[in-house]
Enzyme design. Structure first.
Site, PDB file in Angstrom:
ATOM      1  CE  LYS A   1      -4.154   1.779   0.679  1.00 61.03           C
ATOM      2  NZ  LYS A   1      -3.899   2.670  -0.482  1.00 61.03           N
TER       3      LYS A   1
ATOM      4  CE  LYS B   1       4.386   7.801  -1.129  1.00 59.63           C
ATOM      5  NZ  LYS B   1       3.627   8.029   0.109  1.00 59.63           N
TER       6      LYS B   1
HETATM    7  P1  NAD Z   1      -0.398  18.457  -0.998  1.00 58.78           P
HETATM    8  O1  NAD Z   1       0.126  18.472  -2.383  1.00 58.78           O
HETATM    9  O2  NAD Z   1      -1.850  18.522  -0.760  1.00 58.78           O
HETATM   10  O3  NAD Z   1       0.265  19.655  -0.159  1.00 58.78           O
HETATM   11  C1  NAD Z   1       1.631  19.900  -0.125  1.00 58.78           C
HETATM   12  C2  NAD Z   1       1.799  21.356   0.274  1.00 58.78           C
HETATM   13  O4  NAD Z   1       3.183  21.607   0.505  1.00 58.78           O
HETATM   14  C3  NAD Z   1       1.363  22.345  -0.792  1.00 58.78           C
HETATM   15  O5  NAD Z   1       0.676  23.405  -0.164  1.00 58.78           O
HETATM   16  C4  NAD Z   1       2.679  22.850  -1.379  1.00 58.78           C
HETATM   17  O6  NAD Z   1       2.582  24.156  -1.906  1.00 58.78           O
HETATM   18  C5  NAD Z   1       3.543  22.811  -0.157  1.00 58.78           C
HETATM   19  N1  NAD Z   1       4.954  22.780  -0.451  1.00 58.78           N
HETATM   20  C6  NAD Z   1       5.612  22.183  -1.464  1.00 58.78           C
HETATM   21  N2  NAD Z   1       6.917  22.427  -1.349  1.00 58.78           N
HETATM   22  C7  NAD Z   1       7.084  23.160  -0.241  1.00 58.78           C
HETATM   23  C8  NAD Z   1       8.192  23.712   0.413  1.00 58.78           C
HETATM   24  N3  NAD Z   1       9.419  23.567  -0.051  1.00 58.78           N
HETATM   25  N4  NAD Z   1       7.985  24.393   1.564  1.00 58.78           N
HETATM   26  C9  NAD Z   1       6.740  24.557   2.050  1.00 58.78           C
HETATM   27  N5  NAD Z   1       5.658  24.072   1.469  1.00 58.78           N
HETATM   28  C10 NAD Z   1       5.820  23.392   0.339  1.00 58.78           C
HETATM   29  O7  NAD Z   1       0.260  17.169  -0.327  1.00 58.78           O
HETATM   30  P2  NAD Z   1      -0.220  16.387   0.969  1.00 58.78           P
HETATM   31  O8  NAD Z   1      -1.030  15.242   0.532  1.00 58.78           O
HETATM   32  O9  NAD Z   1      -0.711  17.325   1.996  1.00 58.78           O
HETATM   33  O10 NAD Z   1       1.177  15.778   1.446  1.00 58.78           O
HETATM   34  C11 NAD Z   1       2.107  16.551   2.213  1.00 58.78           C
HETATM   35  C12 NAD Z   1       3.060  15.612   2.908  1.00 58.78           C
HETATM   36  O11 NAD Z   1       2.306  14.723   3.707  1.00 58.78           O
HETATM   37  C13 NAD Z   1       3.887  14.728   1.969  1.00 58.78           C
HETATM   38  O12 NAD Z   1       5.161  14.503   2.533  1.00 58.78           O
HETATM   39  C14 NAD Z   1       3.123  13.445   1.929  1.00 58.78           C
HETATM   40  O13 NAD Z   1       3.935  12.339   1.590  1.00 58.78           O
HETATM   41  C15 NAD Z   1       2.650  13.394   3.365  1.00 58.78           C
HETATM   42  N6  NAD Z   1       1.494  12.533   3.559  1.00 58.78           N
HETATM   43  C16 NAD Z   1       0.296  12.815   2.973  1.00 58.78           C
HETATM   44  C17 NAD Z   1      -0.761  11.937   3.168  1.00 58.78           C
HETATM   45  C18 NAD Z   1      -2.113  12.214   2.589  1.00 58.78           C
HETATM   46  O14 NAD Z   1      -3.031  11.436   2.866  1.00 58.78           O
HETATM   47  N7  NAD Z   1      -2.314  13.283   1.861  1.00 58.78           N
HETATM   48  C19 NAD Z   1      -0.594  10.794   3.942  1.00 58.78           C
HETATM   49  C20 NAD Z   1       0.632  10.564   4.552  1.00 58.78           C
HETATM   50  C21 NAD Z   1       1.696  11.439   4.353  1.00 58.78           C
END
Ligand code: NAD
Length: 452
Positions: free
Chosen positions: A84, A120
């Site tokens: 997953k 992934k």
């Molecule tokens: P997303 O694309 O919705 O949001 C990412 C945000 O980070 C955006 O607002 C973007 O502009 C910002 N961003 C990008 N580069 C940046 C930087 N250098 N400095 C500051 N902000 C920056 O993505 P998401 O789904 O919220 O995921 C964010 C993190 O959370 C990732 O590392 C992802 O792997 C992790 N994550 C997400 C989920 C999920 O369910 N969405 C689950 C587990 C982990």
């Protein structure tokens, strides 16, 4: 606010440079190994992904030209169940990053004890440069290339950075066409109207929020006196900020890839989310009186945001944000990792020495994969749950596993990250042991009945 958690330890990860994410991931396994029960064979196995697929996806662009995009899917380990993990669209995606993220998924699923292994995927692309139709063609083209590698019983993708519910719906649709059958369980994070689960949209933020609630309960925090900075105001970041604001926490800083906003009096999170959904970038919100509630605010860059004087720092953007270079500047006493891999091994050691408590990604952001698991269960049973049921089940898992990691950390006198990895490795080790390791098979000369 209590800072009590665990003894400070240096980890072997501290010696690994920031660059190679997979080496960092392996170093974290090494650090946890002395604190868990795992057979050496199993440990060696976990150092290598089970299988890796590298594809190039041809996409006909709107101007008639053809572009090729590099994509990857890595299945790290499936001992505890089908693999997953999300699919990321980002220019920095490469095989090393995807391998590391897949390994972390294996550990994350084991930490919260859901019956999955880790995987992934990703495409090296800047999705902001594509039209909507190009994005759809790319997403469907990627599924055509990986269709034999994924499946509801083998490997189940989900959203990650810059992929969303609509992308998941395209991917599910393409896979269903290839299989000539409706296959909602092949992917999670879908829209509700396509078999998504209630509560999936805010699950990652909510899981972290439940961890923070446990910490607040232990530490006797007063939410209205507790300040929070969120780096990365996307899916995970907006939801954790919204839930914390709802409990009375003061969200004083947020950021996106364009930069950040610092408002000491507290940001109106709902107004900031609404502005983001209209396409605003965070630094532009400095002049939005609804967001700042008319209080003084200033633009900060992402480096400055990490060093603000706050109680809780929630990195929710990308990996390698808190490094050996800036960890000494972090003023927060608690770092709750919503992003995957935001803190490097070198930074970990510095933060431990300074008494900063880090709730590691494989625990803090496990709410997303947990509710993805709920979605998959609902798809397979064809029976859908109310949001309250999803929240309740998620809360119980997060509180239980946070407590288990916390108590393991205290017993072993290690930090929460090492304890979380130790918990994951012990569970994977237990699953491998149940099928036999050399400890069992080297006794195979003896009759089976006596070799149990
Ligand atoms: P997303 O694309 O919705 O949001 C990412 C945000 O980070 C955006 O607002 C973007 O502009 C910002 N961003 C990008 N580069 C940046 C930087 N250098 N400095 C500051 N902000 C920056 O993505 P998401 O789904 O919220 O995921 C964010 C993190 O959370 C990732 O590392 C992802 O792997 C992790 N994550 C997400 C989920 C999920 O369910 N969405 C689950 C587990 C982990």
């Amino acid at each position: 606010m209590s800072t009590s958690t665990t003894a400070k330890v240096a980890t072997s990860a501290a010696t690994v440079p920031n660059g190679d994410l997979y080496q960092q991931a392996l170093a974290r396994l090494d650090a946890a190994r002395p604190h868990c029960e795992i057979h050496p064979e199993t440990f060696e196995r976990l150092k290598r992904p089970k299988s890796m697929l590298s594809v190039s996806v041809p996409v006909r662009m709107d101007d008639g030209s053809l572009r090729l995009f590099e994509g990857y899917r890595v299945r790290h380990d499936d001992t505890r169940g089908p693999t997953k993990g999300g699919i990321r669209y980002h220019p920095q995606v490469d095989l090393t990053e995807v391998k590391a993220l897949a390994l972390w998924m294996t550990c994350k699923c084991a930490v919260v004890n859901i019956p999955y292994g880790g995987a992934k995927g990703g495409i090296s692309v800047n999705p902001k440069e594509l039209s909507r139709m190009e994005l759809e063609r790319l997403s469907r083209g990627f599924v055509q290339q990986i269709a034999d590698f994924i499946g509801p019983d083998t490997d189940i993708p989900a959203p990650d950075v810059y992929t969303n519910a609509m992308v998941m719906a395209w991917m599910m649709d393409e896979y269903s066409k290839i299989r000539r059958a409706k296959c909602p369980a092949v992917i999670t994070g879908k829209p509700l109207s396509h078999g998504g689960s209630k509560g999936r949209d805010d699950a990652t933020g909510r899981g972290a929020f439940y961890c923070i609630r446990e910490m607040a309960r232990e530490g006797g925090w007063k939410p209205e006196q507790t300040t929070v900075a969120v780096q990365g105001f996307g899916n995970a970041g907006q939801h954790v900020a919204t839930l914390l604001a709802g409990d009375g926490y003061k969200i004083v800083a947020i950021s996106d890839s364009a930069g950040g906003l610092y408002c000491e009096a507290g940001i109106d999170v709902a107004a900031a989310c609404a502005a983001k959904s209209r396409g605003a970038r965070v630094p532009e919100l400095v002049d939005d009186a609804k967001v700042t509630r008319g209080a003084q605010a200033r633009v900060v860059d992402n480096a400055e945001l990490l060093a603000l004087p706050v109680d809780v720092l929630a990195p929710a953007a990308l990996e390698n944000q808190i490094t050996g270079d800036n960890a000494a500047k972090v003023q927060a006493r608690f770092v709750v990792e919503l992003a995957n891999g935001p803190t490097t091994g070198a930074a970990d050691a510095i933060l431990f020495d300074r008494g900063v408590v880090v709730v590691p990604d494989i625990l803090a952001n496990a709410g997303g994969v947990t509710v993805s698991y709920f979605e998959w269960v609902q798809n397979r049973s064809g029976y859908y749950w109310e949001a309250s049921e999803v929240h309740d089940k998620l809360q119980r898992i997060m509180a239980r596993e946070y407590a288990a990691v916390r108590s393991r950390a205290e017993q072993a006198k290690v930090d929460l990250r090492t304890a979380a990895y130790a918990q994951a490795l012990s569970r994977i080790g237990e699953a491998v042991n149940a099928q036999g390791t050399s400890a069992f098979f080297s006794a195979s000369a003896r009759p089976a009945a006596s070799a149990t």
